[in-house]
Design an enzyme around this catalytic site. Structure first.
Site, PDB file in Angstrom:
ATOM      1  N   HIS A 129       6.652  -3.548  -1.483  1.00  0.00           N
ATOM      2  CA  HIS A 129       5.660  -4.335  -2.123  1.00  0.00           C
ATOM      3  C   HIS A 129       6.399  -5.357  -3.233  1.00  0.00           C
ATOM      4  CE1 HIS A 129       1.394  -4.660  -2.435  1.00  0.00           C
ATOM      5  NE2 HIS A 129       1.213  -3.965  -3.475  1.00  0.00           N
ATOM      6  N   ASN A 145      -2.136  -5.448  -9.301  1.00  0.00           N
ATOM      7  CA  ASN A 145      -3.621  -5.804  -9.101  1.00  0.00           C
ATOM      8  C   ASN A 145      -4.057  -6.590 -10.469  1.00  0.00           C
ATOM      9  OD1 ASN A 145      -3.506  -3.771 -10.914  1.00  0.00           O
ATOM     10  ND2 ASN A 145      -4.733  -2.386  -9.689  1.00  0.00           N
ATOM     11  N   TYR A 196      10.354   0.992  -8.675  1.00  0.00           N
ATOM     12  CA  TYR A 196       9.970   0.016  -7.678  1.00  0.00           C
ATOM     13  C   TYR A 196      10.871  -1.159  -6.958  1.00  0.00           C
ATOM     14  CZ  TYR A 196       5.312   1.744  -8.918  1.00  0.00           C
ATOM     15  OH  TYR A 196       4.088   2.528  -9.409  1.00  0.00           O
TER      16      TYR A 196
END
Length: 203
Positions: free
Chosen positions: A22, A71, A17
């Site tokens: 994000h 999340n 990532y």
């Protein structure tokens, strides 16, 4: 008088990532740590987050980057912000689809806008009364408009995609301004930081 400020950079952990849209918030906080030579990051098992603590003027600053999925960011926030009242000492830095790449905005006491990392922080703290630095990641349109992706699959693929070289250069400029904003917020106060930061982007 010694003050405390908690800065949380939202993103997803793992090398896969790194450099993705994000992770714009997570990487901005890491850049701030490097710029001010904060101590080496250490894993705090209780919060499942990487933490580095330093001092900016009279402010003790705790930098936090959760090692959970986006999340589940509320888990780390709850450890460091133990009451809704203390949320005024928190700055959350994160990506934002409602802003175009190359722009950013600092805000106070605003709704999550549907952000999947901000929502669990608000639920965990029981309040939205904290500071946020929103970093634009959407494609810019004409006259400052935003070209947001649509559809769940497209959206998911877009936000976890790495920046293209030209976009990465633009993001580097934004990160530099975010670092400056955090400097003002921690060494002076968040209100002044918000005023100067937003003015620099004409928002």
């Amino acid at each position: 008088m010694i003050q405390l400020m908690i800065i949380i950079g939202l993103g997803n952990p793992g090398a896969e990532y790194a450099g993705t849209r994000h992770n714009a918030g997570r990487e901005a906080v890491m850049r701030f740590a490097t710029a001010h030579e904060f101590p080496e990051w250490k894993l705090d098992k209780k919060s499942n987050a990487l933490v580095s603590k330093g001092k900016m003027g009279a402010t003790v600053t705790a930098l936090v980057v959760p090692e959970t999925d986006m999340n589940k960011s509320g888990t780390a926030a709850k450890v460091f912000v133990t009451s809704a009242k203390k949320a005024s000492q928190l700055i959350v830095v994160h990506d934002d689809l409602d802003l175009p790449l190359g722009r950013a905005k600092m805000s106070w006491d605003k709704s999550s806008g549907g952000h999947k990392g901000v929502e669990p922080v608000m639920r965990a703290l029981g309040t939205q009364a904290f500071w946020r630095i929103r970093i634009g990641i959407s494609k810019p349109g004409k006259n400052g408009s935003v070209k947001k992706p649509s559809g769940d699959d497209l959206l998911d693929n877009f936000i976890v995609a790495p920046f293209k070289p030209a976009e990465a250069l633009e993001m580097k400029k934004v990160h530099k301004q975010v670092v400056s904003c955090l400097e003002t917020a921690t060494s002076d106060n968040p209100g002044r930081a918000m005023s100067e930061f937003n003015a620099s982007f004409n928002v």
